[in-house]
Design a protein around this motif. Sequence first.
Motif, PDB file in Angstrom:
ATOM      1  N   GLY A 194       1.332  -0.614  -0.497  1.00 47.52           N
ATOM      2  CA  GLY A 194      -0.009  -0.424  -0.255  1.00 47.52           C
ATOM      3  C   GLY A 194       1.146   1.611   0.670  1.00 47.52           C
ATOM      4  O   GLY A 194       0.859   2.131  -1.166  1.00 47.52           O
ATOM      5  N   LEU A 195       2.325   1.323   0.730  1.00 46.94           N
ATOM      6  CA  LEU A 195       2.718   2.545   0.803  1.00 46.94           C
ATOM      7  C   LEU A 195       3.842   2.939  -0.191  1.00 46.94           C
ATOM      8  O   LEU A 195       3.859   3.447  -1.074  1.00 46.94           O
ATOM      9  N   VAL A 196       4.572   1.380  -0.813  1.00 45.11           N
ATOM     10  CA  VAL A 196       4.821   1.708  -2.179  1.00 45.11           C
ATOM     11  C   VAL A 196       3.907   1.914  -3.697  1.00 45.11           C
ATOM     12  O   VAL A 196       4.347   2.995  -4.898  1.00 45.11           O
ATOM     13  N   GLY A 197       2.958   0.818  -3.658  1.00 43.56           N
ATOM     14  CA  GLY A 197       1.511   1.064  -4.882  1.00 43.56           C
ATOM     15  C   GLY A 197       1.493   0.879  -5.772  1.00 43.56           C
ATOM     16  O   GLY A 197       1.380   0.555  -6.453  1.00 43.56           O
ATOM     17  N   THR A 198       2.954  -0.729  -5.379  1.00 41.57           N
ATOM     18  CA  THR A 198       2.961  -1.669  -6.378  1.00 41.57           C
ATOM     19  C   THR A 198       2.672  -3.088  -5.191  1.00 41.57           C
ATOM     20  O   THR A 198       3.159  -3.021  -4.737  1.00 41.57           O
ATOM     21  N   CYS A 199       1.892  -3.994  -6.329  1.00 38.00           N
ATOM     22  CA  CYS A 199       1.594  -5.335  -5.680  1.00 38.00           C
ATOM     23  C   CYS A 199       2.068  -5.971  -6.652  1.00 38.00           C
ATOM     24  O   CYS A 199       1.269  -6.548  -7.971  1.00 38.00           O
ATOM     25  N   PRO A 200       2.763  -7.521  -6.778  1.00 37.06           N
ATOM     26  CA  PRO A 200       3.817  -8.284  -6.721  1.00 37.06           C
ATOM     27  C   PRO A 200       2.797  -9.332  -7.511  1.00 37.06           C
ATOM     28  O   PRO A 200       3.062  -9.369  -8.984  1.00 37.06           O
ATOM     29  N   ALA A 201       1.607  -8.895  -7.135  1.00 36.09           N
ATOM     30  CA  ALA A 201       0.444 -10.142  -7.178  1.00 36.09           C
ATOM     31  C   ALA A 201       0.325  -9.578  -8.374  1.00 36.09           C
ATOM     32  O   ALA A 201      -0.982 -10.742  -8.895  1.00 36.09           O
ATOM     33  N   TYR A 202      -0.454  -8.414  -8.431  1.00 39.77           N
ATOM     34  CA  TYR A 202      -1.169  -8.222  -9.550  1.00 39.77           C
ATOM     35  C   TYR A 202      -0.425  -8.487 -11.375  1.00 39.77           C
ATOM     36  O   TYR A 202      -0.985  -8.349 -12.142  1.00 39.77           O
ATOM     37  N   LEU A 203       1.019  -7.632 -10.882  1.00 43.93           N
ATOM     38  CA  LEU A 203       1.493  -7.787 -12.531  1.00 43.93           C
ATOM     39  C   LEU A 203       0.928  -8.944 -13.799  1.00 43.93           C
ATOM     40  O   LEU A 203       0.882  -8.846 -14.465  1.00 43.93           O
ATOM     41  N   PRO A 204       1.206 -10.465 -13.140  1.00 46.75           N
ATOM     42  CA  PRO A 204       1.153 -11.110 -13.833  1.00 46.75           C
ATOM     43  C   PRO A 204      -0.506 -11.418 -13.882  1.00 46.75           C
ATOM     44  O   PRO A 204      -0.276 -11.507 -15.397  1.00 46.75           O
ATOM     45  N   PHE A 205      -1.144 -10.919 -13.934  1.00 44.02           N
ATOM     46  CA  PHE A 205      -2.810 -11.376 -14.308  1.00 44.02           C
ATOM     47  C   PHE A 205      -3.534  -9.323 -14.996  1.00 44.02           C
ATOM     48  O   PHE A 205      -4.437  -9.187 -15.107  1.00 44.02           O
ATOM     49  N   GLY A 206      -1.991  -8.621 -14.877  1.00 43.30           N
ATOM     50  CA  GLY A 206      -2.590  -7.683 -15.317  1.00 43.30           C
ATOM     51  C   GLY A 206      -3.331  -6.914 -14.171  1.00 43.30           C
ATOM     52  O   GLY A 206      -4.341  -5.463 -15.706  1.00 43.30           O
ATOM     53  N   ILE A 207      -3.967  -6.860 -13.660  1.00 45.57           N
ATOM     54  CA  ILE A 207      -4.750  -5.728 -13.108  1.00 45.57           C
ATOM     55  C   ILE A 207      -4.017  -3.849 -12.559  1.00 45.57           C
ATOM     56  O   ILE A 207      -2.443  -4.473 -11.678  1.00 45.57           O
ATOM     57  N   LYS A 208      -4.870  -2.996 -12.639  1.00 47.44           N
ATOM     58  CA  LYS A 208      -4.294  -1.983 -12.149  1.00 47.44           C
ATOM     59  C   LYS A 208      -5.551  -2.365 -11.494  1.00 47.44           C
ATOM     60  O   LYS A 208      -7.088  -1.587 -12.109  1.00 47.44           O
ATOM     61  N   THR A 209      -5.627  -1.173 -10.308  1.00 51.61           N
ATOM     62  CA  THR A 209      -6.002  -0.813  -9.325  1.00 51.61           C
ATOM     63  C   THR A 209      -6.357   1.424  -9.685  1.00 51.61           C
ATOM     64  O   THR A 209      -7.098   1.841  -9.097  1.00 51.61           O
ATOM     65  N   CYS A 210      -5.661   1.280 -10.059  1.00 56.78           N
ATOM     66  CA  CYS A 210      -4.924   2.462 -10.799  1.00 56.78           C
ATOM     67  C   CYS A 210      -5.436   3.629 -11.458  1.00 56.78           C
ATOM     68  O   CYS A 210      -5.641   2.536 -11.937  1.00 56.78           O
ATOM     69  N   LYS A 211      -5.843   4.905 -11.375  1.00 52.72           N
ATOM     70  CA  LYS A 211      -6.196   5.995 -12.885  1.00 52.72           C
ATOM     71  C   LYS A 211      -5.235   5.319 -13.941  1.00 52.72           C
ATOM     72  O   LYS A 211      -4.401   5.433 -13.496  1.00 52.72           O
ATOM     73  N   VAL A 212      -5.586   4.871 -14.531  1.00 56.29           N
ATOM     74  CA  VAL A 212      -4.721   4.786 -16.470  1.00 56.29           C
ATOM     75  C   VAL A 212      -3.860   6.470 -16.459  1.00 56.29           C
ATOM     76  O   VAL A 212      -4.727   7.385 -16.667  1.00 56.29           O
ATOM     77  N   GLU A 213      -2.358   6.226 -16.355  1.00 52.45           N
ATOM     78  CA  GLU A 213      -2.629   7.795 -17.012  1.00 52.45           C
ATOM     79  C   GLU A 213      -2.670   7.640 -18.243  1.00 52.45           C
ATOM     80  O   GLU A 213      -2.340   6.842 -19.631  1.00 52.45           O
TER      81      GLU A 213
END
Length: 65
Positions: free
Chosen positions: A43-62
């Motif tokens: 949460g503090l870093v803003g990156t979840c390694p578990a999301y990467l293989p699935f292409g999940i993003k919960t942040c706004k798209v730039e």
Amino acid sequence: MVKNVGGIDKTLRIVVGALLIVLALTGAIGVWGWIGVIPLATGLVGTCPAYLPFGIKTCKVEPKE
């Protein structure tokens, strides 16, 4: 690192992680509460390694320029 955690997801990770750590420190849930370090850190870093293989993003798209 690519940011893939945003908004509500980030807030929930920080709150739940901190709560688990506090409960572990007080002895309410034992050593398993230290697992709260993971959601707190992601949460503090803003990156979840578990999301990467699935292409999940919960942040706004730039927007791309």
